[in-house]
Write a protein that holds these residues in place. Structure first.
Motif, PDB file in Angstrom:
ATOM      1  N   LEU A 120      44.999  30.836  40.326  1.00 48.49           N
ATOM      2  CA  LEU A 120      46.175  31.006  39.469  1.00 48.49           C
ATOM      3  C   LEU A 120      47.190  31.970  40.075  1.00 48.49           C
ATOM      4  N   GLY A 121      46.845  32.569  41.217  1.00 49.50           N
ATOM      5  CA  GLY A 121      47.781  33.447  41.910  1.00 49.50           C
ATOM      6  C   GLY A 121      47.524  34.921  41.714  1.00 49.50           C
ATOM      7  N   SER A 130      45.936  38.622  42.327  1.00 46.78           N
ATOM      8  CA  SER A 130      45.433  39.375  43.478  1.00 46.78           C
ATOM      9  C   SER A 130      44.015  39.860  43.185  1.00 46.78           C
ATOM     10  N   HIS A 131      43.372  40.383  44.221  1.00 52.61           N
ATOM     11  CA  HIS A 131      42.017  40.921  44.036  1.00 52.61           C
ATOM     12  C   HIS A 131      42.030  42.076  43.034  1.00 52.61           C
ATOM     13  N   THR A 132      43.093  42.878  43.070  1.00 54.15           N
ATOM     14  CA  THR A 132      43.181  44.028  42.161  1.00 54.15           C
ATOM     15  C   THR A 132      43.287  43.580  40.708  1.00 54.15           C
ATOM     16  N   VAL A 133      44.147  42.587  40.457  1.00 62.11           N
ATOM     17  CA  VAL A 133      44.315  42.083  39.093  1.00 62.11           C
ATOM     18  C   VAL A 133      43.009  41.473  38.591  1.00 62.11           C
ATOM     19  N   ALA A 134      42.343  40.695  39.450  1.00 59.44           N
ATOM     20  CA  ALA A 134      41.063  40.100  39.061  1.00 59.44           C
ATOM     21  C   ALA A 134      40.047  41.180  38.730  1.00 59.44           C
ATOM     22  N   GLY A 135      40.035  42.262  39.522  1.00 65.41           N
ATOM     23  CA  GLY A 135      39.108  43.354  39.256  1.00 65.41           C
ATOM     24  C   GLY A 135      39.423  44.085  37.965  1.00 65.41           C
ATOM     25  N   ILE A 136      40.720  44.261  37.671  1.00 64.03           N
ATOM     26  CA  ILE A 136      41.118  44.948  36.431  1.00 64.03           C
ATOM     27  C   ILE A 136      40.680  44.136  35.209  1.00 64.03           C
ATOM     28  N   ILE A 137      40.889  42.813  35.252  1.00 65.01           N
ATOM     29  CA  ILE A 137      40.501  41.963  34.124  1.00 65.01           C
ATOM     30  C   ILE A 137      38.984  41.993  33.931  1.00 65.01           C
ATOM     31  N   GLY A 138      38.246  41.969  35.056  1.00 67.41           N
ATOM     32  CA  GLY A 138      36.784  42.055  34.961  1.00 67.41           C
ATOM     33  C   GLY A 138      36.328  43.386  34.381  1.00 67.41           C
ATOM     34  N   SER A 139      37.002  44.478  34.772  1.00 68.65           N
ATOM     35  CA  SER A 139      36.651  45.799  34.251  1.00 68.65           C
ATOM     36  C   SER A 139      36.975  45.912  32.766  1.00 68.65           C
ATOM     37  N   LEU A 140      38.111  45.342  32.342  1.00 68.89           N
ATOM     38  CA  LEU A 140      38.479  45.384  30.931  1.00 68.89           C
ATOM     39  C   LEU A 140      37.442  44.675  30.070  1.00 68.89           C
ATOM     40  N   TYR A 141      36.914  43.562  30.592  1.00 63.30           N
ATOM     41  CA  TYR A 141      35.854  42.851  29.860  1.00 63.30           C
ATOM     42  C   TYR A 141      34.634  43.760  29.687  1.00 63.30           C
ATOM     43  N   GLY A 142      34.248  44.440  30.775  1.00 62.62           N
ATOM     44  CA  GLY A 142      33.098  45.338  30.692  1.00 62.62           C
ATOM     45  C   GLY A 142      33.329  46.491  29.734  1.00 62.62           C
ATOM     46  N   ILE A 143      34.547  47.028  29.713  1.00 64.04           N
ATOM     47  CA  ILE A 143      34.856  48.141  28.804  1.00 64.04           C
ATOM     48  C   ILE A 143      34.817  47.672  27.352  1.00 64.04           C
ATOM     49  N   SER A 154      26.436  30.886  32.186  1.00 63.76           N
ATOM     50  CA  SER A 154      26.194  30.921  33.627  1.00 63.76           C
ATOM     51  C   SER A 154      26.822  29.736  34.353  1.00 63.76           C
ATOM     52  N   MET A 155      27.239  28.686  33.632  1.00 64.89           N
ATOM     53  CA  MET A 155      28.019  27.619  34.259  1.00 64.89           C
ATOM     54  C   MET A 155      29.412  28.110  34.620  1.00 64.89           C
ATOM     55  N   VAL A 156      29.975  28.975  33.771  1.00 59.94           N
ATOM     56  CA  VAL A 156      31.379  29.357  33.898  1.00 59.94           C
ATOM     57  C   VAL A 156      31.571  30.624  34.726  1.00 59.94           C
ATOM     58  N   VAL A 157      30.754  31.648  34.479  1.00 59.82           N
ATOM     59  CA  VAL A 157      30.991  32.975  35.056  1.00 59.82           C
ATOM     60  C   VAL A 157      31.078  32.963  36.586  1.00 59.82           C
ATOM     61  N   PRO A 158      30.185  32.271  37.321  1.00 60.51           N
ATOM     62  CA  PRO A 158      30.310  32.296  38.786  1.00 60.51           C
ATOM     63  C   PRO A 158      31.615  31.690  39.302  1.00 60.51           C
ATOM     64  N   LEU A 159      32.286  30.872  38.491  1.00 57.88           N
ATOM     65  CA  LEU A 159      33.501  30.185  38.936  1.00 57.88           C
ATOM     66  C   LEU A 159      34.773  30.927  38.549  1.00 57.88           C
ATOM     67  N   MET A 160      34.649  31.999  37.784  1.00 53.26           N
ATOM     68  CA  MET A 160      35.840  32.629  37.210  1.00 53.26           C
ATOM     69  C   MET A 160      36.709  33.315  38.265  1.00 53.26           C
ATOM     70  N   ASN A 161      36.091  33.980  39.238  1.00 53.95           N
ATOM     71  CA  ASN A 161      36.880  34.639  40.271  1.00 53.95           C
ATOM     72  C   ASN A 161      37.674  33.624  41.095  1.00 53.95           C
ATOM     73  N   LEU A 162      37.033  32.503  41.407  1.00 54.42           N
ATOM     74  CA  LEU A 162      37.740  31.454  42.148  1.00 54.42           C
ATOM     75  C   LEU A 162      38.922  30.927  41.342  1.00 54.42           C
ATOM     76  N   HIS A 163      38.721  30.760  40.026  1.00 52.10           N
ATOM     77  CA  HIS A 163      39.779  30.204  39.188  1.00 52.10           C
ATOM     78  C   HIS A 163      40.958  31.166  39.067  1.00 52.10           C
ATOM     79  N   ILE A 164      40.690  32.454  38.818  1.00 51.89           N
ATOM     80  CA  ILE A 164      41.798  33.395  38.631  1.00 51.89           C
ATOM     81  C   ILE A 164      42.577  33.590  39.935  1.00 51.89           C
ATOM     82  N   LYS A 165      41.896  33.476  41.062  1.00 50.95           N
ATOM     83  CA  LYS A 165      42.616  33.560  42.344  1.00 50.95           C
ATOM     84  C   LYS A 165      43.459  32.302  42.583  1.00 50.95           C
ATOM     85  N   THR A 212      47.648  30.174  33.322  1.00 46.91           N
ATOM     86  CA  THR A 212      48.305  31.360  33.882  1.00 46.91           C
ATOM     87  C   THR A 212      47.337  32.534  33.818  1.00 46.91           C
ATOM     88  N   VAL A 213      47.640  33.580  34.571  1.00 44.50           N
ATOM     89  CA  VAL A 213      46.798  34.777  34.577  1.00 44.50           C
ATOM     90  C   VAL A 213      46.805  35.439  33.199  1.00 44.50           C
TER      91      VAL A 213
END
Length: 427
Positions: free
Chosen positions: A26-27, A29-42, A13-24, A83-84
């Protein structure tokens, strides 16, 4: 086991709330960030059942250590992600092997009697929840430092390495423990309880011996055994329990899906207030976990009745929130919902293990996690569709799903009660 569970969710819980800020940053997009998050869930969806079943075959010790160390590797790679692509690679070992809490629960179910299992599971969930409450605060402070995200990721990886050391130091020689308990029983100090403990430790020792043999089997034999066990669970009569778990999970996720936005639209409160209210609910959830002992004694250890009543209360409280006319009704519903959801989550796990048997506890908990993962995938889609009509759409839909779950439990009342009676006689 309570200490590693606290540290586990504290680090995550220290890391997870900060991950979206970090990946953005790194350059991405919202779509790429969402795809990576979905892949983790899958990955979590498909791996939880296999890893849980694998822990039944090779033993809790080796599977838990493997999951902790590979999760540590994932968070270490996250701390080096500049990098992403590296960010996405770091999520792979965590997505596949971050089932440490599920295996710890399976280990607890091996070590305690069925009568004490809801109490122990409730305390385990309370310890984990405390870590989840404190982690974001520490992570938010660390991220303000220079290279704060990388520092936070390395600290999280170090916490997992510390957990691996703690798990390695656990007393795994159940044979000696069982003999000692049996000798105490012969001396007349609560002989009934000592015999139950001796039987449990003897069963754990036998399973441990089989697991050590299974560890050296070829990977093909292990995979074949895993698939056979999963097929056995799929062909069993547990479908209704997993369906109830799915429906209640989606109902609760729909309640929280647009919580902050709905409160702002309906009552004009700021997101900061919503954050405080959710932290307040999490703190009450910890208290509910500690109160499971008196609650189970009050219900005479009838897990089915506790689950039915907690699910009915959850359905009523979500309905109260959906029809709330003031913010005070929202606070009231959130207060009692923290208790009902915490108790319901613990009871559905206990019912799974009671009906399915402790021998496949890892597989059962893994399938349960997969069911919850399906809920996490389905809930945002349903929430988006329902929210097109009204801000109260998602919780209203949640009320309907919870009502269906209650009807399924009532339809299978005879089966649940028969298992509950057997469980009480075994005590």
């Amino acid at each position: 086991l309570f200490l590693p569970s606290f540290q586990d969710l504290f680090g995550v819980s220290m890391v997870v709330p900060l991950m979206n800020l970090h990946i953005k940053s790194l350059g991405a997009s919202h779509t790429v960030a969402g795809i990576i998050g979905s892949l983790y869930g899958i990955m979590q969806l498909f791996s939880s059942t296999f890893v849980g079943c694998w822990s039944d075959i090779v033993g809790r010790r080796y599977s838990l250590l493997a999951c902790i160390l590979l999760s540590a590797l994932g968070y270490f790679l996250l701390g080096t992600s500049t990098t992403v692509f590296l960010f996405a690679i770091s999520r792979v070992p965590v997505g596949i092997f971050k089932h440490t809490l599920s295996i710890s629960k399976a280990l607890l179910s091996d070590l305690v009697s069925e009568r004490d299992r809801p109490l122990v599971m409730g305390r385990f969930n309370a310890a984990s929840s405390v870590g989840f409450i404190l982690g974001p605060v520490v992570g938010g402070y660390l991220t303000e430092l220079e290279d704060g995200f990388y520092l936070t990721s390395f600290i999280c990886a170090s916490i997992f390495l510390l957990n691996a050391g703690l798990v390695w130091m656990l007393p795994w020689s159940e044979e000696n423990t069982g003999s000692r308990e049996h000798q105490q029983g012969n001396k007349g100090t609560d002989s009934f309880s000592a015999k139950a403990n001796s039987d449990l430790h003897l069963k754990s020792a036998t399973n441990g011996a089989m697991a050590s043999d299974s560890l050296f089997q070829s990977p093909w034999i292990q995979v074949t055994t895993v698939l056979k066990r999963i097929k056995g669970i799929a062909c069993s009569d547990l479908w209704d329990i997993f369906l109830v778990r799915l429906l209640m999970s989606v109902a609760i996720l729909l309640y929280y899906s647009n919580f902050s936005l709905a409160l702002e639209e309906r009552f004009g409160v700021k997101p900061l207030f919503s954050g405080y209210l959710m932290s307040y609910s999490s703190a009450l959830g910890v208290l509910a976990g500690c109160l499971l002992g008196p609650i189970t004694r009050f219900y005479q250890h009838n897990t089915y009745r506790i689950l039915l009543h907690s699910s009915t209360l959850t359905c009523t409280l979500i309905l109260l929130y959906a029809s709330a006319l003031s913010i005070w009704m929202v606070i009231l519903s959130s207060t009692f919902l923290a208790f009902s959801t915490t108790i319901g989550r613990t009871c559905i796990i206990d019912l799974e293990l009671t009906v399915g048997g402790n021998e496949a506890s890892g597989t059962l908990l893994g399938v349960g996690q997969s069911v919850t993962s399906v809920g996490r995938i389905v809930a945002p889609l349903l929430s988006g569709i329902a929210q097109e009509f009204t801000p109260c759409g998602p919780p209203s839909l949640g009320v309907g799903l919870a009502l269906v779950a209650i009807l399924i439990m009532n339809a299978n009342k005879q089966k649940y009660c028969s298992y509950g009676n057997v469980k009480l006689k075994n005590q």
